[in-house]
Design a protein around this motif. Sequence first.
Motif, PDB file in Angstrom:
ATOM      1  N   TYR A   6      -1.112  36.652 -15.162  1.00 24.01           N
ATOM      2  CA  TYR A   6      -1.469  37.118 -16.502  1.00 24.01           C
ATOM      3  C   TYR A   6      -1.219  38.619 -16.634  1.00 24.01           C
ATOM      4  O   TYR A   6      -0.649  39.087 -17.633  1.00 24.01           O
ATOM      5  N   PHE A   7      -1.639  39.386 -15.619  1.00 22.58           N
ATOM      6  CA  PHE A   7      -1.477  40.835 -15.660  1.00 22.58           C
ATOM      7  C   PHE A   7       0.000  41.216 -15.666  1.00 22.58           C
ATOM      8  O   PHE A   7       0.422  42.106 -16.412  1.00 22.58           O
ATOM      9  N   ILE A   8       0.799  40.538 -14.859  1.00 19.49           N
ATOM     10  CA  ILE A   8       2.238  40.824 -14.804  1.00 19.49           C
ATOM     11  C   ILE A   8       2.894  40.542 -16.144  1.00 19.49           C
ATOM     12  O   ILE A   8       3.710  41.333 -16.648  1.00 19.49           O
ATOM     13  N   ILE A   9       2.547  39.401 -16.755  1.00 13.23           N
ATOM     14  CA  ILE A   9       3.098  39.060 -18.067  1.00 13.23           C
ATOM     15  C   ILE A   9       2.729  40.128 -19.090  1.00 13.23           C
ATOM     16  O   ILE A   9       3.562  40.576 -19.890  1.00 13.23           O
ATOM     17  N   GLU A  10       1.475  40.580 -19.061  1.00 15.49           N
ATOM     18  CA  GLU A  10       1.015  41.580 -20.020  1.00 15.49           C
ATOM     19  C   GLU A  10       1.718  42.919 -19.802  1.00 15.49           C
ATOM     20  O   GLU A  10       2.071  43.602 -20.778  1.00 15.49           O
ATOM     21  N   ALA A  16       8.281  45.934 -22.805  1.00  9.06           N
ATOM     22  CA  ALA A  16       9.279  45.499 -23.782  1.00  9.06           C
ATOM     23  C   ALA A  16       8.935  45.991 -25.183  1.00  9.06           C
ATOM     24  O   ALA A  16       9.801  46.519 -25.903  1.00  9.06           O
ATOM     25  N   PHE A  17       7.690  45.829 -25.588  1.00  7.39           N
ATOM     26  CA  PHE A  17       7.296  46.264 -26.919  1.00  7.39           C
ATOM     27  C   PHE A  17       7.328  47.780 -27.057  1.00  7.39           C
ATOM     28  O   PHE A  17       7.697  48.312 -28.108  1.00  7.39           O
ATOM     29  N   ALA A  18       6.929  48.487 -26.006  1.00  9.20           N
ATOM     30  CA  ALA A  18       6.963  49.948 -26.054  1.00  9.20           C
ATOM     31  C   ALA A  18       8.397  50.450 -26.229  1.00  9.20           C
ATOM     32  O   ALA A  18       8.649  51.366 -27.019  1.00  9.20           O
ATOM     33  N   VAL A  19       9.337  49.841 -25.516  1.00 14.88           N
ATOM     34  CA  VAL A  19      10.745  50.231 -25.660  1.00 14.88           C
ATOM     35  C   VAL A  19      11.213  49.995 -27.086  1.00 14.88           C
ATOM     36  O   VAL A  19      11.900  50.840 -27.684  1.00 14.88           O
ATOM     37  N   SER A  20      10.841  48.853 -27.672  1.00 10.34           N
ATOM     38  CA  SER A  20      11.282  48.565 -29.044  1.00 10.34           C
ATOM     39  C   SER A  20      10.721  49.588 -30.022  1.00 10.34           C
ATOM     40  O   SER A  20      11.422  50.041 -30.938  1.00 10.34           O
ATOM     41  N   GLY A  21       9.459  49.976 -29.833  1.00 10.82           N
ATOM     42  CA  GLY A  21       8.856  50.964 -30.720  1.00 10.82           C
ATOM     43  C   GLY A  21       9.462  52.347 -30.563  1.00 10.82           C
ATOM     44  O   GLY A  21       9.781  53.021 -31.548  1.00 10.82           O
ATOM     45  N   ILE A  22       9.635  52.779 -29.329  1.00 13.65           N
ATOM     46  CA  ILE A  22      10.197  54.112 -29.066  1.00 13.65           C
ATOM     47  C   ILE A  22      11.646  54.173 -29.518  1.00 13.65           C
ATOM     48  O   ILE A  22      12.106  55.193 -30.047  1.00 13.65           O
ATOM     49  N   ARG A  23      12.364  53.071 -29.359  1.00 13.05           N
ATOM     50  CA  ARG A  23      13.760  53.025 -29.799  1.00 13.05           C
ATOM     51  C   ARG A  23      13.859  53.238 -31.303  1.00 13.05           C
ATOM     52  O   ARG A  23      14.698  54.016 -31.775  1.00 13.05           O
ATOM     53  N   LEU A  24      13.012  52.580 -32.073  1.00 11.90           N
ATOM     54  CA  LEU A  24      13.027  52.765 -33.519  1.00 11.90           C
ATOM     55  C   LEU A  24      12.613  54.182 -33.902  1.00 11.90           C
ATOM     56  O   LEU A  24      13.178  54.781 -34.825  1.00 11.90           O
ATOM     57  N   ALA A  25      11.640  54.729 -33.191  1.00 10.08           N
ATOM     58  CA  ALA A  25      11.215  56.109 -33.449  1.00 10.08           C
ATOM     59  C   ALA A  25      12.354  57.089 -33.169  1.00 10.08           C
ATOM     60  O   ALA A  25      12.534  58.078 -33.886  1.00 10.08           O
ATOM     61  N   ALA A  26      13.136  56.798 -32.126  1.00 12.63           N
ATOM     62  CA  ALA A  26      14.288  57.652 -31.801  1.00 12.63           C
ATOM     63  C   ALA A  26      15.327  57.607 -32.923  1.00 12.63           C
ATOM     64  O   ALA A  26      15.921  58.636 -33.273  1.00 12.63           O
ATOM     65  N   GLY A  98       8.926  40.943 -25.834  1.00 11.50           N
ATOM     66  CA  GLY A  98       7.543  41.365 -26.018  1.00 11.50           C
ATOM     67  C   GLY A  98       6.759  40.376 -26.861  1.00 11.50           C
ATOM     68  O   GLY A  98       5.606  40.046 -26.550  1.00 11.50           O
ATOM     69  N   LEU A  99       7.388  39.870 -27.911  1.00  6.55           N
ATOM     70  CA  LEU A  99       6.744  38.899 -28.787  1.00  6.55           C
ATOM     71  C   LEU A  99       6.336  37.649 -28.012  1.00  6.55           C
ATOM     72  O   LEU A  99       5.191  37.197 -28.073  1.00  6.55           O
ATOM     73  N   ALA A 100       7.276  37.094 -27.261  1.00 11.71           N
ATOM     74  CA  ALA A 100       7.019  35.860 -26.515  1.00 11.71           C
ATOM     75  C   ALA A 100       5.918  36.044 -25.472  1.00 11.71           C
ATOM     76  O   ALA A 100       5.004  35.213 -25.356  1.00 11.71           O
ATOM     77  N   LEU A 101       5.984  37.129 -24.724  1.00 10.10           N
ATOM     78  CA  LEU A 101       5.006  37.339 -23.655  1.00 10.10           C
ATOM     79  C   LEU A 101       3.614  37.625 -24.202  1.00 10.10           C
ATOM     80  O   LEU A 101       2.609  37.150 -23.659  1.00 10.10           O
ATOM     81  N   PHE A 102       3.532  38.367 -25.293  1.00  7.90           N
ATOM     82  CA  PHE A 102       2.216  38.678 -25.849  1.00  7.90           C
ATOM     83  C   PHE A 102       1.574  37.479 -26.530  1.00  7.90           C
ATOM     84  O   PHE A 102       0.347  37.375 -26.578  1.00  7.90           O
TER      85      PHE A 102
END
Length: 203
Positions: A6-10, A16-26, A98-102
């Motif tokens: 569970y911890f590894i999946i999280e 994955a989600f952090a990369v997607s957010g930072i990428r859009l911010a960039a 990120g969507l699938a894992l969360f």
Amino acid sequence: MEFTIYFIIEIIGTLAFAVSGIRLAARKRFDWFGAYTIGVVTAIGGGTIRDLLLGAPVFWMSSWMYLAVTGLAFAIVVMFERVLTSDSRSLFMFDAVGLALFVITGIQKSLAYGFPMWVAIIMGMITGSFGGVLRDVFINEEPLFFRKDIYATACIAGGVVFWLVILLGGSEIVRQVCCAFTILFLRWGALHYGWHLPEMREK
């Protein structure tokens, strides 16, 4: 072992989600602090809302790893900014993973706290999609959650598949794989074939 999985999946979902957010911010030319903040909001937003609704301790307050992983995501985007910001497929890949894992973590945590399956499916959707909603609002984009392409619907479909595998007696890993595959497949279809729900129109 279950907690470890569970911890590894999280953690992977957080990255994955952090990369997607930072990428859009960039792409929006945010400064480093602003981009990191967007990454944090994207990574922990959905899980925070889930935990507050479940009455559970907020997950990222239990370990420094989540903020550290967001920092790692920031470093990845800085090092590979040209590739990540110029290729729209990279956003899809990180966001879909990120969507699938969360969704999986949201469902499993809800069930662990004794909530029924229908609540777990809703919590899976919230965990998977609400971080992206906050991300899009913060960067002044129309949230994917409210667009006609399949996003939140993919989360619900993945949750239903998770439930069906339980009814069929499938193991935990089978549930996780089938749920993740369903979400990734629907998001891929929405991107490549334009699958979407009917739009509301004025008469």
